[in-house]
Scaffold this motif. Structure first.
Motif, PDB file in Angstrom:
ATOM      1  N   HIS A 190       0.829  -1.202   0.000  1.00 48.75           N
ATOM      2  CA  HIS A 190       0.000   0.000   0.000  1.00 48.75           C
ATOM      3  C   HIS A 190       0.862   1.249   0.000  1.00 48.75           C
ATOM      4  O   HIS A 190       1.813   1.357   0.766  1.00 48.75           O
ATOM      5  CB  HIS A 190      -0.910   0.017   1.235  1.00 48.75           C
ATOM      6  N   SER A 191       0.555   2.186  -0.883  1.00 49.63           N
ATOM      7  CA  SER A 191       1.176   3.499  -0.904  1.00 49.63           C
ATOM      8  C   SER A 191       2.703   3.389  -1.006  1.00 49.63           C
ATOM      9  O   SER A 191       3.211   2.830  -1.967  1.00 49.63           O
ATOM     10  CB  SER A 191       0.739   4.286   0.336  1.00 49.63           C
ATOM     11  N   GLY A 234      -3.130   1.924  -4.227  1.00 44.59           N
ATOM     12  CA  GLY A 234      -2.829   3.355  -4.144  1.00 44.59           C
ATOM     13  C   GLY A 234      -1.336   3.605  -4.080  1.00 44.59           C
ATOM     14  O   GLY A 234      -0.883   4.368  -3.209  1.00 44.59           O
ATOM     15  N   TYR A 250      -7.340   1.187  -6.497  1.00 41.10           N
ATOM     16  CA  TYR A 250      -7.464   2.565  -6.011  1.00 41.10           C
ATOM     17  C   TYR A 250      -8.872   2.790  -5.464  1.00 41.10           C
ATOM     18  O   TYR A 250      -9.850   2.263  -6.009  1.00 41.10           O
ATOM     19  CB  TYR A 250      -7.252   3.575  -7.148  1.00 41.10           C
ATOM     20  N   GLY A 251      -8.987   3.588  -4.414  1.00 44.99           N
ATOM     21  CA  GLY A 251     -10.284   4.084  -4.004  1.00 44.99           C
ATOM     22  C   GLY A 251     -10.711   5.173  -4.977  1.00 44.99           C
ATOM     23  O   GLY A 251      -9.865   5.869  -5.551  1.00 44.99           O
ATOM     24  N   ASP A 307      -9.239   8.345  -3.920  1.00 39.09           N
ATOM     25  CA  ASP A 307      -7.811   8.287  -3.579  1.00 39.09           C
ATOM     26  C   ASP A 307      -7.092   9.485  -4.180  1.00 39.09           C
ATOM     27  O   ASP A 307      -7.266   9.789  -5.372  1.00 39.09           O
ATOM     28  CB  ASP A 307      -7.210   6.991  -4.141  1.00 39.09           C
ATOM     29  N   ARG A 342     -10.936   0.106  -9.491  1.00 38.59           N
ATOM     30  CA  ARG A 342     -11.287   1.230  -8.623  1.00 38.59           C
ATOM     31  C   ARG A 342     -12.448   0.824  -7.718  1.00 38.59           C
ATOM     32  O   ARG A 342     -13.419   0.203  -8.160  1.00 38.59           O
ATOM     33  CB  ARG A 342     -11.649   2.457  -9.458  1.00 38.59           C
ATOM     34  N   GLY A 379     -11.136   6.169  -0.045  1.00 36.87           N
ATOM     35  CA  GLY A 379     -10.057   7.070  -0.376  1.00 36.87           C
ATOM     36  C   GLY A 379      -8.738   6.325  -0.428  1.00 36.87           C
ATOM     37  O   GLY A 379      -8.668   5.183  -0.880  1.00 36.87           O
ATOM     38  N   HIS A 380      -7.690   6.967   0.089  1.00 33.49           N
ATOM     39  CA  HIS A 380      -6.356   6.372   0.000  1.00 33.49           C
ATOM     40  C   HIS A 380      -6.248   5.096   0.834  1.00 33.49           C
ATOM     41  O   HIS A 380      -5.566   4.156   0.445  1.00 33.49           O
ATOM     42  CB  HIS A 380      -5.315   7.395   0.444  1.00 33.49           C
ATOM     43  N   VAL A 440      -8.173   2.546   1.232  1.00 36.39           N
ATOM     44  CA  VAL A 440      -9.327   1.825   0.697  1.00 36.39           C
ATOM     45  C   VAL A 440      -9.672   0.604   1.540  1.00 36.39           C
ATOM     46  O   VAL A 440     -10.844   0.264   1.718  1.00 36.39           O
ATOM     47  CB  VAL A 440      -9.071   1.430  -0.781  1.00 36.39           C
TER      48      VAL A 440
END
Length: 401
Positions: free
Chosen positions: A182-183, A207, A331-332, A335, A357, A362-363, A365
């Motif tokens: 994640h991220s 994300g 992705y949310g 996001d 999606r 959001g980010h 998710v």
């Protein structure tokens, strides 16, 4: 203070006000364990991180095993690239493994910046129904070892995370696993898969950071702001490695209250998906505080991986043509990480790639809309569950980019 280190200007300005007290607090970290928590300026310790982790994971019904996986050590000057510490103590990666059905595919989960594996607490039960789930705290975060961070370049910083993960993989004797990040953890997972594709069956990037660059998305506003006196100061703080965690430590005994405001705002009443219960919010807040307030280590990667404005210094977009592992992006819908970077990367990839999606998210998710997230992950990994995976439609509610 999100999974990729995205800051607001107000947050950064507040940081400047506490930098002096933060530095003093960090210099006393080695002595604080002899004092009761109630008497410490920063009321945390390794033991309290572990206790907060156990309390949060008590919400998970699936049995699990927690362990500190030794990834070795070396003297100063070691040729091991990720070793940049004056300490000769063995390093370990905090790891949780959840019970699963026999012959289930292995899913390894890697958290984002400023987070740790407990952020996936709403997902472990559902994912463990189909996977052998293994989640880690990256080196320097959560309940893992926090060696002195001595990296001096982007290349050394990437090696800190990628090579320590590889040492962990060897110690766990893992291969042929699905890797989810994640991220910032998505950035690490992608870089690891580029370097060690032989061990990764499928890559899931949630994300992810790294698919946009400052040169590609340079805004007129950012250019003007950097030229202002305020921009100069904030850019200096960034380059001085002044992190969100610095604020938490600098606030001392008021740190937990600030974290409580953050988690309540981000995952509470303003959540756009499944709102956290009062118990979930309380336990997550406690866990987040202890993991953020502990000794600075992995968090100091920030300025080497991102330039001011949270743009990646070495965008993964430029490596898309070298991709060797089938990949799914998740992705949310809300996001702030733009999914269009993944769309651009897919154009150059020579392996299967899909972009999913998830609505009402959001980010984070996997916290905002856990059921939608689980559906996306199961769909991404459908070839591991059925021979007719090619004919399966995207689950209802999810959209494809």
């Amino acid at each position: 203070m999100n999974g990729s280190g995205r800051w607001s200007l107000k947050t950064t300005e507040r940081m400047a006000e506490v930098i002096g007290s933060s530095n003093a607090a960090e210099s006393a970290a080695a002595r604080r364990s002899i004092w009761p928590s109630v008497l410490r300026w920063i009321p945390t310790s390794a033991e309290e991180i572990s206790a907060a982790e156990r309390r949060l994971l008590s919400l998970v019904k699936t049995p699990y095993v927690q362990e500190h996986v030794n990834i070795g050590s070396g003297p100063p000057g070691s040729t091991v690239r990720w070793f940049r510490s004056s300490s000769d103590q063995p390093r370990f990666i905090n790891t949780v493994t959840f019970d699963s059905k026999e012959n289930s595919p292995t899913l390894v989960m890697v958290h984002g910046y400023g987070a740790s594996h407990g952020f996936f607490f709403r997902n472990f039960d559902a994912l463990a129904s189909r996977f052998r789930v293994v989640a880690i705290d990256q080196l320097g975060w959560g309940g893992s070892s926090r060696p002195d961070f001595k990296c001096k370049s982007t290349e050394e910083t990437e090696a800190w995370f990628i090579d320590s993960f590889e040492e962990w993989r060897k110690a766990k004797n893992l291969s042929n696993f699905i890797l989810l990040g994640h991220s910032f953890g998505g950035y690490v997972a992608a870089q690891y898969a580029l370097k060690h594709p032989e061990h990764v069956q499928h890559l899931i990037l949630v994300g992810p950071a790294g698919f946009s660059s400052e040169t590609e998305h340079k805004s007129e506003w950012l250019t003007k702001f950097r030229a202002s006196w305020k921009g100069v100061i904030l850019n200096h703080l960034w380059e001085s490695n002044f992190t969100p965690q610095t604020v938490i430590r600098g606030l001392g005994r008021w740190g937990p209250a600030m974290v409580r405001k953050y988690t309540s705002a981000r995952f509470g009443s303003h959540s756009i998906g499944d709102i956290l219960t009062e118990e979930e919010s309380s336990l997550l807040t406690d866990y987040v505080y202890h993991t953020l307030a502990a000794k600075a280590s992995g968090e100091l990667c920030l300025k080497y991986i991102f330039s001011f404005g949270a743009f990646t210094r070495k965008p993964l977009l430029h490596s898309a043509a070298d991709w060797k592992v089938p990949t799914t992006f998740i992705y949310g819908h809300q996001d702030w990480m733009n999914y269009r970077g993944a769309v651009d990367a897919r154009k150059d990839m020579k392996v299967p790639c899909e972009i999913i999606r998830v609505p009402q998210a959001g980010h984070f998710v996997f916290i905002d809309n856990p059921s939608g997230f689980h559906s996306a992950v199961f769909h991404a990994c459908r070839r591991f569950f059925t021979q007719n995976h090619g004919d399966q439609e995207l689950p209802e509610g999810l959209t494809s980019a």
